[in-house]
Structures are given as structure tokens and as C-alpha cells.
Design an enzyme around this catalytic site. Structure first.
Site, short mmCIF file in Angstrom:
data_model
loop_
_atom_site.label_atom_id
_atom_site.label_comp_id
_atom_site.label_asym_id
_atom_site.label_seq_id
_atom_site.Cartn_x
_atom_site.Cartn_y
_atom_site.Cartn_z
N ASP A 1 0.82 -1.22 0.00
CA ASP A 1 0.00 0.00 0.00
C ASP A 1 0.85 1.27 0.00
OD1 ASP A 1 -2.44 -1.57 0.31
OD2 ASP A 1 -1.79 -1.86 2.38
N HIS B 1 -3.99 -1.89 -6.79
CA HIS B 1 -3.31 -0.64 -7.14
C HIS B 1 -4.35 0.39 -7.53
CE1 HIS B 1 0.81 -2.68 -8.19
NE2 HIS B 1 0.55 -2.64 -6.91
#
Length: 432
Positions: free
Chosen positions: A13, A41
Site C-alpha cells: 500500500d 493498485h
């Protein structure tokens, strides 16, 4: 020709999707080399948000070729759904711009069932915190040499034989150990053969395809998922994913030789986050942590789970630099720290009264480390959209300079917002 690898340096992340999208402008090809649809993503292009789980981020840019490598574990249903969603927003996908390695192992419905049953049996105290999407059990089958690969779908008799053998074991476990329902062979067989037909035009022997691209002088970008502290060998084991998330995974997960990699870029969030269970030395369970979570919109792109937030941990990023051989780092989400009166970074750990600069392999030790912090002045000014170093607040510059000192790797790129235009490039990895 340049081969550039992008990896996460924390617990995932970090904002890899935006940077892959940014660098794809100079790349001819983008290759995803590990993980599955447990990773997400998020890209923001011209105000439009795209969330990708399996397809490389380069697919958003016209004229780029993308590939899903053999190191990925592939859920065909999830991939087809992702392709359909992209088509709905005008992103055309065809065999001209997407290839899938024929050696890619497939996630089957029983992998999901095993994943969820295991977490349930472990209970809240001991569960890993997986996404429940079958990633670990699929990699387990791959290592145990009972995996089913994409290429197997094009030999129906072999596929059915492998499936039958696997279901004998899986159904026994599900029914007798986990007390869950089993699966019918015909249902899985028919679904997967149908999806195999849909994916057949995309199926490719990827290593020769990439070798030819290199011979033609093409720039290739290798896109990793998750982060180095989730690596199956060098992460906070057992609270890790089941694949190689460091830069070496780009080779084993695509078929490109190690000597062909030219530059490794590590993506580093300006603070630290983690999803799921496991040690997190700099975690903030206070107002500062809540501030970062709220302002940074820290919720998983795949699961929607809130991320745990903490101060920047240089020990973790140095560990990542060591195992991936980072040439440069990209700092993301600096703007989230705007408005904080003071900021802190962890430069080392104290364990049982002794100082260390390394991440211990013993998870129990890591659980009880005391972070050694440096406190620095924060900044009230906005860093959003800054494109020149001198435009950054003096306190933000000081924070970044100190971060580089303690990590030991120079900044190549600084991200100051979610849009691809909100970026400061110090050194382009393709021109290094």
C-alpha cells in the site's frame, strides 16, 4: 534499453500503482511478476480513479504492452471481471496489449475455501489476516508440485486428472478437518475450461517473448505487489504473503535473467501502514494515527479494511534496501503529513535493553521492540502538487533529507498527491 523494477519497501500500500503508471510513459512493456488479486493498485488519471488487482497499471496508457508473469497466481474469474470493468470505462484490452504467462498457476474455488477455513479455525488471536482469496493455498500447491497452470486448461484430459487428484485431498480436508462443504469436479472443470477458452488468445510463453523485446531494445517495467516486509522469506513471517515480493521476484516471476535488471526503485510511504495481523513497531494507536488514517484515506483497495498507521520506520526500509538492492526510492503521500505540528521517524530498535539496526527474524522479538525515535518540526504549509524541491516547506525538506540519511538510498521521485501530474522527479530510473 532499460529494465526497471518497482517494489514496495514496507507492508504494501505504498502507492506503487501511481508510480508504475507514471513511469510507463517511458516503458514499452509492463510486467506484473508476483502476487494475485489480493493486491490492489489505485490510479488517479485526469480525475478518474482506476483500481487494478491483476492487470499491470500500464494498461491505462494506450500503446503499451502488459504481461502477467508466471510468478502471479491467477484467478481466471477475477481477471475476466477486471477486464470487463476496464472495458466499461473505455480501456480496451486485447491480446495486443495483454499477455498471460502459460506457466501461471491458477487459483481454484477450493483454494478460497481452504484459505477462509484456515483463518476461521485459527481464530482472532492467531489468524494471519489474509484476504481469503486463495493466494496462500495456491502457492502451497505450486510448491508441492500439485498446482494447475493456465497451460493445463488446453489439455482437458490432463486438467481433469489433476483436478480429480487435488479434490480427493481437498474435499477430505474440508469435510473432515474444517467441517466445511466440499466441491464437485464437474462444476469446476466446466467453468475453468470455459474461462480457459476465453483466455486462450492471451496465453504466451513469456520468457522468449520478453527476450525478444530486450533484443529489440525495448524498455521494460517490472511491477511488484505488496511490500518487502510481506516477503515469504524476508518479511515478518508468518504474517506475510506467500510469494517473493523483493526485486529477485522480478526474475523468477517473469523469466528475465538477474543480470538484465538495470534499476530497482523502492516505493516508500512517508509514514508507515499495515493491513492485517502481525508486528508493527511504530504503530500509532492515538490521535496522530487517526489523523494519518483519515487524511490518507487508509483503507485497502482490495478488501476495504482500515490500515494500521504509524511513524516512518527506517529499520524496515533499510531492510528492504538490503534485500532488493535499491538504486533509488520514491517517497509517496508526503502531503498527508501536512498540518502536523511535529513528525517522528524511527532510526533503530531497542530489544530487551539492547539496541539494534536490523529487523529480527524472531517475530516475538519484533513484537516487543521499542522504537528509537527522532522528533522533528512538522509543517503547516501544503505540499500538494509541489513539483520543485525548493517549493517544499523547509521543515518538509529537512524531514526528507534526514530520511535519506538514515535509509542510505537517494530519492529519485517524490509524490505530492494522487494524480500523476503531482510528482517531483529527481532522477528518472529509465535515464539513470
Amino acid at each position: 534499453m532499460s529494465n526497471v523494477v518497482i517494489v514496495g519497501t514496507q507492508w504494501g500500500d505504498e502507492g506503487k500503482g501511481k508510480i508504475v503508471d507514471l513511469l510507463t510513459e517511458q516503458a514499452d512493456m509492463v510486467v506484473r511478476f508476483q502476487g494475485g488479486h489480493n493486491a490492489g493498485h489505485t490510479l488517479v488519471v485526469d480525475g478518474k480513479k482506476y483500481i487494478l488487482h491483476l492487470i499491470p497499471s500500464g494498461i491505462i496508457r494506450p500503446g503499451k504492452q502488459c504481461a502477467i508473469g508466471n510468478g502471479v497466481v491467477l484467478d481466471p474469474a477475477a481477471l475476466l471481471a477486471e477486464m470487463a470493468k476496464l472495458a466499461e470505462v473505455g480501456v480496451a484490452i486485447s491480446p495486443e496489449n495483454l499477455k498471460i504467462a502459460d506457466r501461471t498457476n491458477l487459483i481454484l474455488p477450493y483454494h478460497n475455501a481452504l484459505d477462509q477455513a484456515r483463518e476461521k479455525k485459527k481464530g482472532e488471536e492467531k489468524k494471519i489476516g489474509t484476504t481469503g482469496r486463495g493466494i496462500g493455498p495456491c502457492y502451497e500447491d505450486k510448491s508441492a508440485r500439485r498446482g494447475i497452470r493456465l497451460v493445463d486448461l488446453y489439455n482437458p484430459a490432463l486438467f481433469e486428472e489433476k483436478l480429480r487428484e487435488n479434490l480427493d485431498l481437498v474435499n477430505f480436508l474440508l469435510k473432515n478437518y474444517y467441517h466445511e462443504e466440499g466441491f464437485q469436479l464437474a462444476d469446476i472443470r466446466d467453468d475453468y475450461l470455459r474461462m480457459g477458452d476465453q483466455l486462450a488468445p492471451y496465453c504466451e510463453d513469456l520468457a522468449p517473448w520478453l527476450e525478444q523485446a530486450q533484443a529489440e531494445g525495448k524498455n521494460i517495467l517490472f511491477e511488484g505487489a505488496q511490500g518487502a516486509l510481506l516477503d515469504v522469506d524476508f518479511g515478518t513471517y508468518p504474517f506475510v504473503t506467500s510469494s517473493t515480493t523483493n526485486a529477485s521476484g522480478a526474475c523468477s516471476g517473469s523469466g528475465v535473467a538477474p543480470g538484465k535488471l538495470d534499476y530497482v526503485l523502492g516505493i516508500v510511504k512517508a509514514y508507515t501502514t499495515r493491513v492485517g495481523s502481525g508486528p508493527f513497531p511504530t504503530e500509532l494507536e492515538c490521535a496522530d494515527g487517526q489523523y494519518l488514517a483519515k487524511k490518507g484515506h487508509e483503507f485497502g483497495a482490495t478488501t476495504g479494511r482500515p490500515r494500521r498507521c504509524g511513524w516512518f520506520d527506517a529499520v524496515v526500509v533499510r531492510h528492504s534496501a538490503r534485500v532488493s538492492g535499491l538504486n533509488g526510492i520514491c517517497i509517496t503521500k508526503l502531503d498527508v503529513m501536512d498540518g502536523m505540528s511535529e513528525v517522528r521517524l524511527c532510526t533503530g530498535y531497542r530489544i530487551d535493553g539492547k539496541e539494534t539496526a536490523y529487523v529480527p527474524a524472531d517475530t516475538a522479538k519484533l513484537d516487543r521492540v521499542e522504537p528509537i525515535y527522532e522528533t522533528m518540526p512538522g509543517w503547516r504549509e501544503s505540499t500538494v502538487g509541489c513539483k520543485n524541491w525548493q517549493d517544499l516547506p523547509a521543515a518538509a525538506q529537512a524531514y526528507l533529507n534526514r530520511l535519506v540519511q538514515v535509509v542510505g538510498v537517494p530519492i529519485s521521485i517524490l509524490s505530492t498527491g494522487p494524480d500523476r501530474s503531482e510528482t517531483l522527479i529527481v532522477q528518472n530510473p529509465f535515464h539513470a
